[in-house]
Design a protein around this motif. Structure first.
Motif, PDB file in Angstrom:
ATOM      1  N   ALA A  25       0.819  -1.213   0.000  1.00 35.72           N
ATOM      2  CA  ALA A  25       0.000   0.000   0.000  1.00 35.72           C
ATOM      3  C   ALA A  25       0.855   1.266   0.000  1.00 35.72           C
ATOM      4  O   ALA A  25       0.335   2.366   0.144  1.00 35.72           O
ATOM      5  N   ASP A  26       2.176   1.104  -0.136  1.00 37.89           N
ATOM      6  CA  ASP A  26       3.118   2.232  -0.176  1.00 37.89           C
ATOM      7  C   ASP A  26       3.184   3.025   1.123  1.00 37.89           C
ATOM      8  O   ASP A  26       3.425   4.230   1.115  1.00 37.89           O
ATOM      9  N   LEU A  27       2.970   2.342   2.257  1.00 36.49           N
ATOM     10  CA  LEU A  27       3.187   3.002   3.541  1.00 36.49           C
ATOM     11  C   LEU A  27       4.692   3.105   3.779  1.00 36.49           C
ATOM     12  O   LEU A  27       5.451   2.232   3.351  1.00 36.49           O
ATOM     13  N   SER A  28       5.104   4.161   4.457  1.00 36.77           N
ATOM     14  CA  SER A  28       6.518   4.276   4.821  1.00 36.77           C
ATOM     15  C   SER A  28       6.861   3.146   5.785  1.00 36.77           C
ATOM     16  O   SER A  28       5.985   2.547   6.411  1.00 36.77           O
ATOM     17  N   GLU A  29       8.135   2.858   5.922  1.00 42.72           N
ATOM     18  CA  GLU A  29       8.554   1.757   6.799  1.00 42.72           C
ATOM     19  C   GLU A  29       8.139   2.016   8.248  1.00 42.72           C
ATOM     20  O   GLU A  29       7.747   1.088   8.959  1.00 42.72           O
ATOM     21  N   ASP A  30       8.178   3.271   8.701  1.00 44.71           N
ATOM     22  CA  ASP A  30       7.720   3.589  10.064  1.00 44.71           C
ATOM     23  C   ASP A  30       6.238   3.274  10.227  1.00 44.71           C
ATOM     24  O   ASP A  30       5.811   2.750  11.255  1.00 44.71           O
ATOM     25  N   ARG A  31       5.453   3.571   9.205  1.00 45.17           N
ATOM     26  CA  ARG A  31       4.009   3.314   9.279  1.00 45.17           C
ATOM     27  C   ARG A  31       3.711   1.822   9.144  1.00 45.17           C
ATOM     28  O   ARG A  31       2.771   1.325   9.747  1.00 45.17           O
ATOM     29  N   VAL A  32       4.526   1.103   8.395  1.00 44.06           N
ATOM     30  CA  VAL A  32       4.403  -0.351   8.332  1.00 44.06           C
ATOM     31  C   VAL A  32       4.656  -0.928   9.729  1.00 44.06           C
ATOM     32  O   VAL A  32       3.934  -1.824  10.187  1.00 44.06           O
ATOM     33  N   ASP A  33       5.668  -0.406  10.420  1.00 42.32           N
ATOM     34  CA  ASP A  33       5.959  -0.838  11.789  1.00 42.32           C
ATOM     35  C   ASP A  33       4.774  -0.565  12.715  1.00 42.32           C
ATOM     36  O   ASP A  33       4.397  -1.417  13.518  1.00 42.32           O
ATOM     37  N   ASP A  34       4.201   0.642  12.611  1.00 43.20           N
ATOM     38  CA  ASP A  34       3.044   0.997  13.438  1.00 43.20           C
ATOM     39  C   ASP A  34       1.873   0.058  13.174  1.00 43.20           C
ATOM     40  O   ASP A  34       1.220  -0.421  14.107  1.00 43.20           O
ATOM     41  N   LEU A  35       1.603  -0.205  11.910  1.00 39.15           N
ATOM     42  CA  LEU A  35       0.503  -1.090  11.535  1.00 39.15           C
ATOM     43  C   LEU A  35       0.741  -2.497  12.078  1.00 39.15           C
ATOM     44  O   LEU A  35      -0.162  -3.118  12.654  1.00 39.15           O
ATOM     45  N   GLY A  36       1.961  -3.002  11.917  1.00 35.87           N
ATOM     46  CA  GLY A  36       2.296  -4.326  12.430  1.00 35.87           C
ATOM     47  C   GLY A  36       2.117  -4.420  13.934  1.00 35.87           C
ATOM     48  O   GLY A  36       1.588  -5.411  14.447  1.00 35.87           O
TER      49      GLY A  36
END
Length: 126
Positions: A25-36
Motif C-alpha cells: 500500500a506504499d506506507l513508509s517503513e515507520d508506518r508499516v511498523d506501526d501497523l504491524g
C-alpha cells in the motif's frame, strides 16, 4: 486477504502478512511498523481475552488500508480508549493500538468484537 489464527505461533505469519500489505500500500517503513504493532496487539488480545481465536482480514479502499480483527471476546467501550495506568503491569495493548493507528473503528456486539485499524496511504490522515 483473510487469515484465521488460534495460536501464538500463528502471529509471526500474521505479522508478515500485515507488513507485506503495508508495503504493497506504499506506507513508509515507520508506518508499516506501526501497523504491524497495532494488529499484533489486537491479535494477541484475541488469543488471550477474545475466545482464543480470531480472524484478520486486510483490504484497501481508496487511500485507506484496513486491517480488521474479529473475535468472540467482549470488551467494555471505555476500555478501548482508556489511558493505561503507568504502574500497571498489563493493560496497554488497546491504548497502543489507538496510538499507532490513523483511525480505529470498533463494533462491540453480542457475538464478539470487531476492530478495524485504518492507515492512510501517504500520511493523508496523520
Amino acid at each position: 486477504m483473510r487469515i484465521t489464527f488460534d495460536t501464538h505461533a500463528d502471529l509471526a505469519g500474521l505479522r508478515r502478512a500485515v507488513r507485506e500489505a503495508g508495503r504493497d500500500a506504499d506506507l513508509s517503513e515507520d508506518r508499516v511498523d506501526d501497523l504491524g504493532l497495532a494488529v499484533s496487539e489486537l491479535a494477541t488480545n484475541s488469543l488471550q481475552h477474545g475466545g482464543g481465536t480470531g480472524q484478520l482480514t486486510i483490504w484497501q479502499v481508496g487511500p485507506q488500508l484496513v486491517c480488521e480483527v474479529r473475535d468472540s471476546g467482549h470488551m467494555q467501550a471505555s476500555a478501548a480508549s482508556a489511558a493505561p495506568d503507568p504502574l500497571a503491569e498489563r493493560g496497554r495493548g488497546l491504548w497502543i493500538v489507538d496510538q499507532a493507528s490513523d483511525e480505529i473503528r470498533r463494533e462491540l456486539g453480542r457475538d464478539g468484537t470487531i476492530t478495524q485499524v485504518i492507515m492512510y496511504r501517504h500520511g493523508e490522515r496523520r
